[in-house]
Design a protein around this motif. Structure first.
Motif, short mmCIF file in Angstrom:
data_model
loop_
_atom_site.label_atom_id
_atom_site.label_comp_id
_atom_site.label_asym_id
_atom_site.label_seq_id
_atom_site.Cartn_x
_atom_site.Cartn_y
_atom_site.Cartn_z
N MET A 1 0.83 -1.21 0.00
CA MET A 1 0.00 0.00 0.00
C MET A 1 0.87 1.26 0.00
N LYS A 2 2.09 1.17 0.46
CA LYS A 2 2.91 2.35 0.65
C LYS A 2 3.10 3.13 -0.64
N SER A 3 3.41 2.43 -1.74
CA SER A 3 3.69 3.14 -2.98
C SER A 3 2.48 3.90 -3.49
N SER A 4 1.27 3.39 -3.21
CA SER A 4 0.06 4.02 -3.75
C SER A 4 -0.29 5.32 -3.06
N ILE A 5 0.29 5.60 -1.90
CA ILE A 5 -0.08 6.81 -1.17
C ILE A 5 0.76 8.02 -1.60
N ASP A 6 1.70 7.81 -2.49
CA ASP A 6 2.55 8.90 -2.97
C ASP A 6 2.11 9.31 -4.38
N PRO A 7 1.46 10.46 -4.53
CA PRO A 7 0.95 10.83 -5.86
C PRO A 7 2.07 11.08 -6.87
N VAL A 8 3.23 11.50 -6.40
CA VAL A 8 4.34 11.76 -7.32
C VAL A 8 4.83 10.46 -7.95
N GLN A 9 5.00 9.43 -7.11
CA GLN A 9 5.42 8.13 -7.64
C GLN A 9 4.34 7.54 -8.53
N ASN A 10 3.09 7.66 -8.10
CA ASN A 10 1.98 7.15 -8.91
C ASN A 10 1.99 7.78 -10.30
N PHE A 115 -6.00 10.71 -6.77
CA PHE A 115 -7.14 10.04 -6.15
C PHE A 115 -6.74 8.68 -5.60
N VAL A 116 -5.88 7.96 -6.33
CA VAL A 116 -5.38 6.68 -5.80
C VAL A 116 -4.64 6.92 -4.50
N ALA A 117 -3.79 7.95 -4.45
CA ALA A 117 -3.05 8.25 -3.23
C ALA A 117 -3.99 8.63 -2.09
N ALA A 118 -5.04 9.39 -2.41
CA ALA A 118 -6.00 9.80 -1.38
C ALA A 118 -6.73 8.59 -0.79
N VAL A 119 -7.15 7.67 -1.66
CA VAL A 119 -7.81 6.45 -1.17
C VAL A 119 -6.85 5.65 -0.31
N GLY A 120 -5.60 5.51 -0.78
CA GLY A 120 -4.61 4.75 -0.01
C GLY A 120 -4.37 5.35 1.36
N ARG A 121 -4.28 6.67 1.45
CA ARG A 121 -4.07 7.33 2.75
C ARG A 121 -5.28 7.16 3.67
N GLU A 124 -5.24 3.68 4.99
CA GLU A 124 -4.14 3.51 5.94
C GLU A 124 -4.51 4.08 7.31
N LYS A 125 -5.27 5.18 7.31
CA LYS A 125 -5.66 5.83 8.56
C LYS A 125 -6.89 5.19 9.19
N HIS A 126 -7.84 4.75 8.36
CA HIS A 126 -9.14 4.32 8.89
C HIS A 126 -9.39 2.83 8.72
N GLY A 127 -8.60 2.16 7.91
CA GLY A 127 -8.73 0.72 7.76
C GLY A 127 -9.84 0.27 6.83
#
Length: 395
Positions: A1-10, A115-121, A124-127
């Motif tokens: 999940m880590k890579s998906s929370i970074d919009p720059v890498q995405n 949006f992918v990064a936002a969903v991932g975050r 990660e915070k809410h499960g």
């Protein structure tokens, strides 16, 4: 999940895919690899139609108990033009002075990446989610738009899918993040006029009938007077001629035929039926005018053909969707976005038939240009806006 929370890498991974419409170019494969670890089930139907290229699309859903939110967009991009004119290769995702360069950076791989990064975050915070999120992603937005979002939505509906609201991640901000949200779009209609004349020698015009004279007469009738002065929610209807063709290489021959193509963007003063009737009426009246056709008693011999499909005008009124996203933008940027219906068409024209839809994304100043690029800071800002919106929408 880590890579998906970074919009720059995405975004870098998506830009690296040369997905020039209608080619998938690996972009949907990259997106699937981002979404699957986030718990999304992913399907990639391909649609086709005679005379058009087959197009691969993506539908991904993570299900939960509660409302169903759609995020829609496209991974296809326009051609790069002269690749040598780019400061950095158009699919390199190079970063310089705080900006990432690449075709699709703002239109609209950047919106998808955020949006992918936002969903991932959020996960990660809410499960989990207090509802469902689906991605409706096409490879046919920059192309004919025949084998893309419209058919993908029909396909999903046939499988039992329904949605409560949708956000399209197109670049909507003119100058800075927080400037503008699109809550509707003008309609679009295209047509071609063919005027038939009589070929002849330019020195003996009385023996010929110059179709260019007739075509100019008809063109004037569609350019003046104005169709309307705009409405409370929409700017004025505007018609533009985009090409005039005669195909006559000789300077001493009156041609037999002249053709002109137009596109009109119309507001809610009109429906497609009433606008078509108005255009026919104007052309019929103009065909009988003889100012530019002295000595010709017969009306201009013309044919009008409607091209492509009509894009219908629409305006979204959903208070929860508009209010929640507006609040997220204001809380993140300190600016309350202008609610606008300006600009061209987008795939929101298909989505509006299934659920309320708005558009909000990056700054669009460089879309379709050489050196298309996005500020790294804007990617983070948009991700934060989307993350806050997701949390508030499902609260």
């Amino acid at each position: 999940m880590k890579s998906s929370i970074d919009p720059v890498q995405n975004l870098a991974e998506l830009i690296a895919c040369p997905s020039i419409t209608p080619a998938e170019g690996g972009a949907l494969t990259v997106l699937e690899a981002m979404l699957a670890p986030l718990g999304f089930s992913v399907e990639r139907p391909t649609f086709g139609e005679d005379g058009t290229p087959d197009v691969e699309n993506l539908y991904a859903r993570r299900s939960g108990n509660g409302p169903h939110l759609m995020f829609a967009g496209h991974t296809d991009v326009v051609p790069v033009g002269d690749a040598a004119a780019w400061t950095y290769p158009p699919f390199s995702a190079a970063i310089h002075n705080g900006e990432m360069y690449g075709r699709g950076a703002v239109d609209m791989k950047g919106g998808i990446a955020c949006f992918v990064a936002a969903v991932g975050r959020h996960l990660e915070k809410h499960g989990g989610l207090n509802g469902s999120i689906s991605f409706v992603i096409t490879g046919d937005e920059e192309g004919p738009s025949i084998n893309g979002t419209g058919k993908l939505l029909d396909w999903a509906k046939a499988k039992g899918e329904s949605w409560d609201a949708a956000v399209v991640g197109e670049p909507t901000n003119p100058e800075k993040m927080g400037d503008m949200m699109k809550i509707g779009r003008r309609g679009g209609l295209s047509g071609t006029i063919v005027v038939h004349g009589v070929q002849g020698h330019v020195a003996y015009p009385h023996l010929a009938d110059n179709p260019i004279r007739g075509l100019v007469t008809l063109i004037e009738s569609l350019l003046y007077p104005a169709f309307d002065n705009g409405t409370k929610d929409f700017q004025a209807t505007n018609l533009e001629f985009t090409t005039i063709d005669v195909g006559n290489p000789a300077v001493n021959v009156i041609p037999a035929k002249a053709t002109a193509t137009f596109n009109i963007r119309f507001n809610d003063t009109w429906t497609d039926e009433t606008l078509m009737a108005e255009i026919h009426n104007r052309l019929d009246k103009a065909a009988g005018r003889h100012k530019l056709r002295p000595g010709k008693m017969a009306p201009v011999n013309y044919e009008l053909t409607w091209r492509n499909r009509v894009s219908h005008v629409f305006l979204t009124h959903d208070e929860k969707l508009i209010g929640t996203l507006t609040s997220a933008v204001e809380a993140t940027t300190g600016k309350r976005p202008q609610l606008s219906t300006s600009g061209g068409t987008s795939d929101a024209r298909f989505i509006k038939d299934y659920c309320p839809v708005v558009e909000f994304g990056l700054v669009g100043k460089t879309m379709h240009m050489v050196d298309e690029r996005v500020a790294i800071a804007d990617l983070e800002t948009l991700t934060q806006i989307y993350e806050r919106f997701i949390a508030d929408f499902f609260a």
